[in-house]
Design a protein around this motif. Structure first.
Motif, PDB file in Angstrom:
ATOM      1  N   PRO A   1       0.365  -1.477  -0.018  1.00  0.00           N
ATOM      2  CA  PRO A   1       0.211   0.081   0.070  1.00  0.00           C
ATOM      3  C   PRO A   1       1.108   1.318   0.262  1.00  0.00           C
ATOM      4  O   PRO A   1      -0.077   2.478  -0.315  1.00  0.00           O
ATOM      5  N   TYR A   2       2.389   1.044   0.053  1.00  0.00           N
ATOM      6  CA  TYR A   2       3.003   2.425   0.039  1.00  0.00           C
ATOM      7  C   TYR A   2       3.449   2.500  -1.110  1.00  0.00           C
ATOM      8  O   TYR A   2       3.687   3.682  -1.509  1.00  0.00           O
ATOM      9  N   GLN A   3       3.032   1.567  -1.752  1.00  0.00           N
ATOM     10  CA  GLN A   3       3.389   2.432  -3.117  1.00  0.00           C
ATOM     11  C   GLN A   3       2.096   1.879  -4.504  1.00  0.00           C
ATOM     12  O   GLN A   3       1.558   2.674  -5.969  1.00  0.00           O
TER      13      GLN A   3
ATOM     14  N   PHE B   1      13.456   5.070  -4.772  1.00  0.00           N
ATOM     15  CA  PHE B   1      11.957   4.831  -4.858  1.00  0.00           C
ATOM     16  C   PHE B   1      11.364   6.165  -4.196  1.00  0.00           C
ATOM     17  O   PHE B   1      11.887   6.446  -3.395  1.00  0.00           O
ATOM     18  N   LEU B   2      10.427   6.408  -5.250  1.00  0.00           N
ATOM     19  CA  LEU B   2       9.726   7.855  -4.920  1.00  0.00           C
ATOM     20  C   LEU B   2       9.105   6.956  -3.433  1.00  0.00           C
ATOM     21  O   LEU B   2       8.468   6.188  -2.295  1.00  0.00           O
ATOM     22  N   GLY B   3       8.745   8.621  -2.023  1.00  0.00           N
ATOM     23  CA  GLY B   3       8.288   8.631  -0.957  1.00  0.00           C
ATOM     24  C   GLY B   3       9.246   8.829  -0.094  1.00  0.00           C
ATOM     25  O   GLY B   3       8.622   9.047   1.218  1.00  0.00           O
ATOM     26  N   GLY B   4      10.647   8.651   0.013  1.00  0.00           N
ATOM     27  CA  GLY B   4      11.489   9.220   0.727  1.00  0.00           C
ATOM     28  C   GLY B   4      11.793   8.753   2.546  1.00  0.00           C
ATOM     29  O   GLY B   4      11.035   6.804   1.998  1.00  0.00           O
ATOM     30  N   LYS B   5      11.309   9.030   3.485  1.00  0.00           N
ATOM     31  CA  LYS B   5      11.465   8.378   4.262  1.00  0.00           C
ATOM     32  C   LYS B   5      10.200   8.331   5.194  1.00  0.00           C
ATOM     33  O   LYS B   5      10.000   7.492   6.358  1.00  0.00           O
TER      34      LYS B   5
ATOM     35  N   PHE C   1       8.077   0.316   3.867  1.00  0.00           N
ATOM     36  CA  PHE C   1       8.996  -0.834   2.366  1.00  0.00           C
ATOM     37  C   PHE C   1       8.189   0.103   1.489  1.00  0.00           C
ATOM     38  O   PHE C   1       7.386   0.686   0.341  1.00  0.00           O
ATOM     39  N   ASN C   2       9.011  -0.361   0.104  1.00  0.00           N
ATOM     40  CA  ASN C   2       9.347  -0.308  -1.029  1.00  0.00           C
ATOM     41  C   ASN C   2       9.598  -1.137  -1.900  1.00  0.00           C
ATOM     42  O   ASN C   2       9.986  -2.237  -1.579  1.00  0.00           O
ATOM     43  N   MET C   3       8.621  -0.927  -3.014  1.00  0.00           N
ATOM     44  CA  MET C   3       8.459  -2.575  -4.168  1.00  0.00           C
ATOM     45  C   MET C   3       7.903  -1.953  -5.025  1.00  0.00           C
ATOM     46  O   MET C   3       7.177  -0.767  -5.505  1.00  0.00           O
ATOM     47  N   ALA C   4       8.612  -2.641  -6.344  1.00  0.00           N
ATOM     48  CA  ALA C   4       8.047  -2.424  -7.811  1.00  0.00           C
ATOM     49  C   ALA C   4       6.120  -3.425  -7.392  1.00  0.00           C
ATOM     50  O   ALA C   4       5.979  -3.450  -6.238  1.00  0.00           O
TER      51      ALA C   4
ATOM     52  N   ILE D   1      -4.163   7.464   3.588  1.00  0.00           N
ATOM     53  CA  ILE D   1      -3.522   6.746   4.876  1.00  0.00           C
ATOM     54  C   ILE D   1      -4.865   6.858   5.588  1.00  0.00           C
ATOM     55  O   ILE D   1      -5.847   7.614   5.486  1.00  0.00           O
ATOM     56  N   ASP D   2      -4.977   5.362   6.791  1.00  0.00           N
ATOM     57  CA  ASP D   2      -6.129   5.835   7.693  1.00  0.00           C
ATOM     58  C   ASP D   2      -5.436   5.891   9.104  1.00  0.00           C
ATOM     59  O   ASP D   2      -4.296   5.945   9.505  1.00  0.00           O
ATOM     60  N   ILE D   3      -6.482   6.938  10.234  1.00  0.00           N
ATOM     61  CA  ILE D   3      -6.255   7.793  10.710  1.00  0.00           C
ATOM     62  C   ILE D   3      -6.763   6.999  12.258  1.00  0.00           C
ATOM     63  O   ILE D   3      -8.391   7.325  12.242  1.00  0.00           O
TER      64      ILE D   3
END
Length: 399
Positions: free
Chosen positions: A52-54, A105-109, A113-116, A271-273
Motif C-alpha cells: 500500500p506504500y506504492q 523509490f518515491l516516498g523518501g523517509k 517498505f519499497n517495492m515494484a 492513509i487511515d487515521i
C-alpha cells in the motif's frame, strides 16, 4: 552467513541459465506521473502484487508536495512483454548526489517498505533472465540514471517472494518489527492476558471522559481536526526528545494532508487515521496504510494533557490490533526501528533489504560507496554500545 555485497556492475548482472528467455521485451522510463497513472492503477489492483506504500494516490501526493520541493523528478520504469502488456512498474524518482544521477523509490523517509508493482503471475515466475533483461533495458536509458538505490524492500509480500530479492542484497539499516496474525487467532495469542489487564486498568482512568471513544477518522472534517491537532502536538513531542521536526520539512504537511484525504481504490483513504478521542480533545493517534491483509503504521503521537499518564498510545495500539484481527488481517507492523513500545506488540522482525545497482561506469564507485555507508549504519544500529555513543553525541550537538 554474510550476505553478498549489494552493488551490481555490468559484469555482475544476475546469473541466468543458458538459453533462458525473459518475458520482458520492452523497458521504458516515464517522467510524467499522469502518463504512468493508467498502468500504475491497473497494477495496484488485486490480484496484482504491491504494497500500500506504492499506491498511486500516496506517492503522487508525496511527489507533488515533497519530491518536487527536493528537486526529485519522476523516473517511472515500466517493463512490458512482447504484446506491450505491463509486467511491472518501478515507482522511482531521480535525484542528484555525489555528482551522480540516482534513482530511488518515491516516498523518501515516509515509506516503510519499497517495492515494484508486479503483474501477479509474472512475479511468481520471474527469474534471473527477467532481471537481466530489466537491467539491460535500463542501461539503454543510462543517460538518465547512473545508480539505482533500491532500499527498504521486503523479501516477500503477502506470501509472494519479491523478485528483486534475486539481486545481490544486504540488510537494510533498520529492522521492522511485525506482528503475525493467524486467521481466527484468539485475542490472547496476539496480546497476552496480563498485558491486556494492565491496559484495561489504565483505560479505566480515561473512560469517564465525556465522549471517550476509539475509531478511524472518516469524514473530511474529522480528518482535518485530527491533523490540526497532530501538527500542533507532534513538534512539541519531538522537541522534548531532542529530535528534529521532520514534519516541518518542506511539503511534508501538505503531503500528509492530501494522502489522508485521498480516496483509494476499493474505498477508504490512502492513509487511515486511528484515534482515541473524547469530546474535549484528541488523546492519541496512529496513522498508517492498509491493504486488506496488513496494516503498517506511518506516524503517531499522543496528548500533552494529564491523560498522557495512562499510556493512551498503548491503549490505542491494542484497539488497532483487535480491529484488524477481527477483519482477518494476517500481519501488522509499527514501522522501522526497534522502539520499546513496538516490541510490546511485535515480537518478530520483517526481513528487509537494500540493493545498489550501477547502471553506468561512473555509477560504480557511487554504488559501492552507498552500499558501504548503508552497511556501516546497519552495524551501528545493531550495536547497543555504538548506538548509545551516537545518541550521546547527537544530544551534545543539539545543546
Amino acid at each position: 552467513m554474510a550476505m553478498m555485497t549489494a552493488v551490481i556492475e555490468d559484469a555482475a548482472a544476475p546469473a541466468q541459465p543458458s538459453g533462458a528467455i525473459s518475458r520482458i521485451a520492452h523497458v521504458e522510463v516515464l517522467q510524467d506521473l499522469h502518463a504512468a497513472e493508467p498502468i500504475w492503477r491497473a497494477l495496484q489492483q488485486p490480484p496484482h502484487l504491491s504494497t500500500p506504500y506504492q499506491r498511486f494516490e500516496l506517492l503522487a501526493a508525496w511527489q507533488r508536495h515533497v519530491g518536487a520541493a527536493a528537486q526529485v523528478s519522476p523516473f517511472i520504469v515500466v517493463a512490458s512483454d512482447a504484446e506491450r502488456q505491463p509486467l511491472l512498474l518501478l515507482p522511482l524518482g531521480l535525484e542528484r548526489g555525489f555528482g551522480l544521477r540516482i534513482a530511488r523509490f518515491l516516498g523518501g523517509k515516509h515509506t516503510t517498505f519499497n517495492m515494484a508493482l508486479w503483474q501477479q503471475e509474472f512475479a511468481q515466475r520471474a527469474g534471473a533472465a527477467d532481471l537481466a533483461a530489466l537491467l539491460a533495458g535500463l542501461r539503454g536509458h543510462a543517460d538518465k540514471a547512473d545508480v539505482l538505490a533500491l532500499q527498504q524492500q521486503p523479501l516477500s509480500w503477502n506470501g509472494v517472494v519479491n523478485p528483486l530479492s534475486l539481486l545481490p542484497q544486504q540488510p537494510s539499516v533498520n529492522d521492522c518489527p511485525v506482528l503475525t496474525m493467524a486467521p481466527g487467532a484468539a485475542p490472547l495469542s496476539l496480546i497476552s492476558n496480563s498485558f491486556r489487564r494492565r491496559l484495561m486498568s489504565k483505560e479505566k482512568k480515561l473512560q469517564p471522559l465525556a465522549g471517550y471513544r476509539y475509531g478511524i477518522a472518516s469524514s473530511d472534517a474529522e480528518i482535518d481536526a485530527v491533523l490540526d491537532w497532530f501538527f500542533a502536538v507532534k513538534p512539541l513531542r519531538m522537541a522534548a526528545q531532542n529530535l528534529p521536526d521532520v514534519f516541518a520539512e518542506p511539503g511534508v504537511a501538505g503531503f500528509i494532508r492530501e494522502a489522508c484525504h485521498a480516496r483509494r481504490d476499493g474505498g477508504g483513504r490512502a492513509i487511515d487515521i486511528h484515534a482515541l478521542r473524547c469530546d474535549d480533545e484528541v488523546i492519541a493517534i496512529f496513522a498508517g496504510v492498509a491493504d486488506g491483509q496488513r496494516f503498517s503504521m506511518m506516524f503517531n503521537t499522543y496528548t500533552l494533557s494529564d491523560s498522557a499518564r495512562y499510556s493512551p498510545g498503548l491503549i490505542l495500539m491494542r484497539n488497532i490490533v483487535d480491529h484488524y484481527a477481527a477483519l482477518g488481517y494476517s500481519a501488522l507492523d509499527l514501522g522501522i526501528g526497534s522502539d520499546d513500545y513496538k516490541r510490546l506488540f511485535c515480537k518478530s522482525d520483517e526481513p528487509i533489504f537494500d540493493s545498489f545497482v550501477a547502471l553506468t561506469a561512473r555509477g560504480r564507485l557511487g554504488a559501492m560507496a552507498m552500499s558501504a555507508a548503508a552497511r556501516a549504519k546497519h552495524v551501528v544500529k545493531h550495536s547497543p554500545g555504538l548506538m548509545r555513543a551516537l545518541q550521546l553525541a547527537r544530544g551534545a550537538l543539539r545543546r
